[in-house]
Motif scaffolding. Structure first.
Motif, PDB file in Angstrom:
ATOM      1  N   TYR A  25       9.668  25.530 -25.104  1.00  0.00           N
ATOM      2  CA  TYR A  25       8.436  26.192 -25.532  1.00  0.00           C
ATOM      3  C   TYR A  25       8.231  27.495 -24.758  1.00  0.00           C
ATOM      4  O   TYR A  25       7.954  28.548 -25.340  1.00  0.00           O
ATOM      5  N   ARG A  26       8.425  27.436 -23.440  1.00  0.00           N
ATOM      6  CA  ARG A  26       8.271  28.632 -22.622  1.00  0.00           C
ATOM      7  C   ARG A  26       9.375  29.656 -22.908  1.00  0.00           C
ATOM      8  O   ARG A  26       9.127  30.868 -22.938  1.00  0.00           O
ATOM      9  N   ALA A  27      10.589  29.148 -23.137  1.00  0.00           N
ATOM     10  CA  ALA A  27      11.704  30.056 -23.433  1.00  0.00           C
ATOM     11  C   ALA A  27      11.475  30.775 -24.757  1.00  0.00           C
ATOM     12  O   ALA A  27      11.747  31.982 -24.874  1.00  0.00           O
ATOM     13  N   PHE A  28      10.961  30.049 -25.749  1.00  0.00           N
ATOM     14  CA  PHE A  28      10.662  30.684 -27.036  1.00  0.00           C
ATOM     15  C   PHE A  28       9.539  31.716 -26.886  1.00  0.00           C
ATOM     16  O   PHE A  28       9.575  32.773 -27.522  1.00  0.00           O
ATOM     17  N   PHE A 224      26.833  31.218 -38.569  1.00  0.00           N
ATOM     18  CA  PHE A 224      26.807  32.110 -39.735  1.00  0.00           C
ATOM     19  C   PHE A 224      25.771  31.632 -40.749  1.00  0.00           C
ATOM     20  O   PHE A 224      25.150  32.440 -41.439  1.00  0.00           O
ATOM     21  N   ALA A 225      25.611  30.307 -40.845  1.00  0.00           N
ATOM     22  CA  ALA A 225      24.680  29.743 -41.828  1.00  0.00           C
ATOM     23  C   ALA A 225      23.247  30.148 -41.552  1.00  0.00           C
ATOM     24  O   ALA A 225      22.437  30.286 -42.480  1.00  0.00           O
ATOM     25  N   ILE A 226      22.890  30.351 -40.261  1.00  0.00           N
ATOM     26  CA  ILE A 226      21.513  30.712 -39.919  1.00  0.00           C
ATOM     27  C   ILE A 226      21.387  32.189 -39.546  1.00  0.00           C
ATOM     28  O   ILE A 226      20.411  32.604 -38.926  1.00  0.00           O
ATOM     29  N   ALA A 264      19.409  21.437 -23.763  1.00  0.00           N
ATOM     30  CA  ALA A 264      19.301  22.235 -22.540  1.00  0.00           C
ATOM     31  C   ALA A 264      20.676  22.697 -22.061  1.00  0.00           C
ATOM     32  O   ALA A 264      20.847  23.842 -21.625  1.00  0.00           O
ATOM     33  N   LEU A 265      21.674  21.821 -22.153  1.00  0.00           N
ATOM     34  CA  LEU A 265      23.028  22.187 -21.733  1.00  0.00           C
ATOM     35  C   LEU A 265      23.623  23.254 -22.651  1.00  0.00           C
ATOM     36  O   LEU A 265      24.289  24.180 -22.187  1.00  0.00           O
ATOM     37  N   MET A 266      23.406  23.117 -23.946  1.00  0.00           N
ATOM     38  CA  MET A 266      23.898  24.132 -24.879  1.00  0.00           C
ATOM     39  C   MET A 266      23.272  25.487 -24.577  1.00  0.00           C
ATOM     40  O   MET A 266      23.947  26.518 -24.572  1.00  0.00           O
ATOM     41  N   TYR A 267      21.985  25.486 -24.313  1.00  0.00           N
ATOM     42  CA  TYR A 267      21.267  26.724 -23.989  1.00  0.00           C
ATOM     43  C   TYR A 267      21.894  27.405 -22.775  1.00  0.00           C
ATOM     44  O   TYR A 267      22.136  28.612 -22.762  1.00  0.00           O
ATOM     45  N   VAL A 279      17.849  29.225 -30.612  1.00  0.00           N
ATOM     46  CA  VAL A 279      17.744  28.693 -31.973  1.00  0.00           C
ATOM     47  C   VAL A 279      18.832  27.667 -32.272  1.00  0.00           C
ATOM     48  O   VAL A 279      18.570  26.608 -32.852  1.00  0.00           O
ATOM     49  N   LEU A 280      20.072  27.955 -31.861  1.00  0.00           N
ATOM     50  CA  LEU A 280      21.196  27.100 -32.241  1.00  0.00           C
ATOM     51  C   LEU A 280      21.070  25.664 -31.754  1.00  0.00           C
ATOM     52  O   LEU A 280      21.290  24.737 -32.547  1.00  0.00           O
TER      53      LEU A 280
END
Length: 320
Positions: A25-28, A224-226, A264-267, A279-280
């Motif tokens: 939420y804060r990151a967005f 690519f889809a998004i 969180a790890l993906m971020y 977003v991803l």
């Protein structure tokens, strides 16, 4: 003491999910201008390809389970019945605890000639191979991508995993015997050991590698889809981050489905900045949940085939 332990896991799980939600939420909020500036144009072609890749990942995992069951068991099961048993039970991944799917498989396959020990054994073997191959593929992609992770750390972890996997294949009997002994001690059971041929282990490795490749390609196509047409080097980072985060998220046993931990790890691995890294992870979670629910719904319908097989087995006269 037991009451405290029963309450601790759900409270910790809720705390982790809540903290992750607050973090995103804060990151967005901090990056809302960039997220808003991005034109979210959904590409039906790439979205369909990403969905097919996610579906192929699930079905390849089912095929590995089906292959192991038919190789190790005295009875045989069809692929359609395997889809029913594996993917219907897979709907429980968002329920706390990792044993619900195994318990459901034992219930649905009861009376078809498959022992509970075999079901646990097949799931254990496939789980270990799936986690190992996904980590190896993910680290290999991160190594090629030259991302923000230390190169020596990634290379060292990759080499260690490759060595461990080779030893696991060569000394599978001793390793699996030890794991079964631990499971028996924890669950107070007496599950038997099954002899797994090295040819079967290699076959399962090949299937799970193919599943990992499909999963990684699906994550790349989903960008690519998004509306994020990223270059190949950036794509390798996305693929590696997706595979590694999936494994770590699964291993976070206190959180159902690795919810929050995976994102969180993906971020962090994608870059920790910019709209794509925000977003991803969230969007891909929604995609995976959609595939899980859709395939699980079909599997629930296919459970009728398991019920019919159980009725046929019950009506078959016993030969003396």
């Amino acid at each position: 003491m037991d009451r405290v332990r029963r309450l601790f896991k759900p409270l910790l799980s809720g705390l982790i999910v809540a903290c992750t939600g607050f973090f995103f939420y804060r990151a967005f909020r901090r990056n809302w201008a960039e997220v808003k500036a991005h034109e979210l144009r959904v590409s039906p072609l790439y979205l369909s390809a990403a969905l097919l890749a996610a579906l192929a990942t699930c079905l390849l995992g089912t095929f590995a389970w089906y292959s192991a069951m038919n190789s190790l068991g005295r009875s045989k099961i069809g692929f359609r019945q395997s889809v029913a048993a594996v993917n219907a039970s897979g709907l429980t991944k968002y329920i706390p605890g990792k044993i619900w799917s195994y318990a459901l498989q034992m219930y649905w396959l009861d009376g078809l000639g498959f022992s509970k020990a075999l079901i646990v054994y097949v799931n254990l073997v496939n789980l270990l191979i799936s986690l190992g191959t996904s980590l190896i593929l993910g680290l290999f992609c991160l190594l090629l991508a030259h991302g923000n992770l230390p190169h020596r750390l990634v290379l060292g972890a990759l080499l260690a995993l490759l060595a461990a996997d080779a030893c696991a294949v060569l000394f599978s009997r001793a390793l699996l015997n030890g794991l079964i002994a631990v499971i028996n001690a924890r669950l107070k059971r007496s599950f038997a050991y099954f002899e797994v041929r090295k040819s079967l282990l290699l076959k399962l490795h090949a299937i799970h590698v193919a599943a990992g490749v499909c999963s990684g390609i699906g994550a790349y196509l989903f960008c690519f889809a998004i509306g994020y047409p990223i270059a190949l080097d950036r794509g390798l980072t996305v693929i590696g981050a997706s595979l590694v985060a999936d494994v770590i998220g699964f291993l976070a046993i206190v959180v159902p489905g690795g919810l929050g931990v995976r994102e969180a790890l993906m971020y962090a691995m994608i870059g920790g900045a910019g709209s794509l890294s925000l977003v991803l992870p969230v969007a891909s979670r929604m995609l995976n949940m959609f595939v899980d629910i859709a395939l699980g719904s079909v599997a629930l319908k296919l459970l009728q085939s398991l019920a019919a097989a159980k009725r046929a087995a019950a009506q078959t006269p016993v030969r003396l």
